[in-house]
Design an enzyme around this catalytic site. Structure first.
Site, mmCIF file in Angstrom:
data_model
loop_
_atom_site.group_PDB
_atom_site.id
_atom_site.type_symbol
_atom_site.label_atom_id
_atom_site.label_comp_id
_atom_site.label_asym_id
_atom_site.label_seq_id
_atom_site.Cartn_x
_atom_site.Cartn_y
_atom_site.Cartn_z
ATOM 1 C CB CYS A 43 -0.927 0.010 1.207
ATOM 2 S SG CYS A 43 -2.009 -1.432 1.310
ATOM 3 C CG HIS A 44 0.751 3.358 2.581
ATOM 4 N ND1 HIS A 44 0.010 2.467 3.325
ATOM 5 C CD2 HIS A 44 -0.123 4.265 2.091
ATOM 6 C CE1 HIS A 44 -1.266 2.837 3.306
ATOM 7 N NE2 HIS A 44 -1.376 3.913 2.566
ATOM 8 N N GLY A 45 4.569 1.229 0.577
ATOM 9 C CA GLY A 45 5.981 1.049 0.247
ATOM 10 C C GLY A 45 6.943 0.822 1.391
#
Length: 212
Positions: free
Chosen positions: A159-161
């Site tokens: 989702c956000h790395g």
């Protein structure tokens, strides 16, 4: 009664019969769906609070080096990774440690017995709650593609790395502020892990961690 009268009466009764059959069929369908739905709905109900906090025994005898299994403990996914000798060696690489935010596990995200370079009871097995400490996503496993700090694999949040190494340690610059949590666990035998129970003489309360 004439033939015309008989046909008229039959025509008037037909809708009523069709309505009755329709009601019976609908009732039967609804009843069947309800019967099927009961086990499904019950499966979604939370576990009894007492049973939910009982230790969970996991057989790891069939877990081969390089493989991971995911089990559920207190409603949370727990990753159990059997690391290869090469992966164990990479976890001690100083080049990797320099890329990590908390390489020494100083934040309270694990029991004292897992506050080491491999963050586990024994180097061969890693045990982590598979929930990213950023916004609660479940990271995926990235297999190693080489034997360097940049290719050693680990976990990545889709989702956000956020990125974590194979010891659950978060990389610098990632949105996640903390390493993946390590739950309380013990190893009653070399081929079993008991989640939710500390080794004898140890005391770790999972509710005291910094963040999940």
């Amino acid at each position: 009664m004439t033939r015309e009268t008989e046909e008229t009466a039959a025509t008037e009764q037909a809708p009523g019969r069709r309505d009755f059959l329709g009601i019976v069929t609908t009732a039967g369908t609804v009843t069947g769906l309800a019967a099927c739905a009961v086990p499904f709905v019950q499966s979604l109900k939370p576990q009894d609070s007492a049973s939910a906090h009982l230790p969970v025994d996991v057989d790891i005898s069939k877990l081969t080096p390089g493989q991971q299994m995911t089990v559920v403990w207190q409603g949370k996914p727990v990753f159990i990774m059997r690391r290869t000798p090469e992966e164990i060696a990479l976890l001690q690489d100083h080049a990797l440690a320099e890329k990590l935010r908390d390489a020494e596990s100083t934040a309270n995200q694990q029991p004292a017995y897992a506050r080491n370079w491999h963050r586990s009871l024994v180097p061969e097995y890693g045990v982590y709650v598979g929930i990213c400490t950023h916004l609660g996503c479940v990271p995926g496993l990235n297999q190693p593609t080489g034997n360097t700090a940049d290719t050693c694999g680990g976990y990545g949040c889709p989702c956000h790395g956020s990125k974590f190494d194979l010891a659950g340690r978060v990389y610098k610059g990632a949105p996640a502020p903390y390493n993946l949590p390590v739950p309380p666990y013990s190893m009653p035998s070399p081929t079993s892990i008991r989640l939710g129970e500390n080794p004898k003489g140890e005391n770790f309360n999972f509710s005291t961690i910094e963040q999940i």
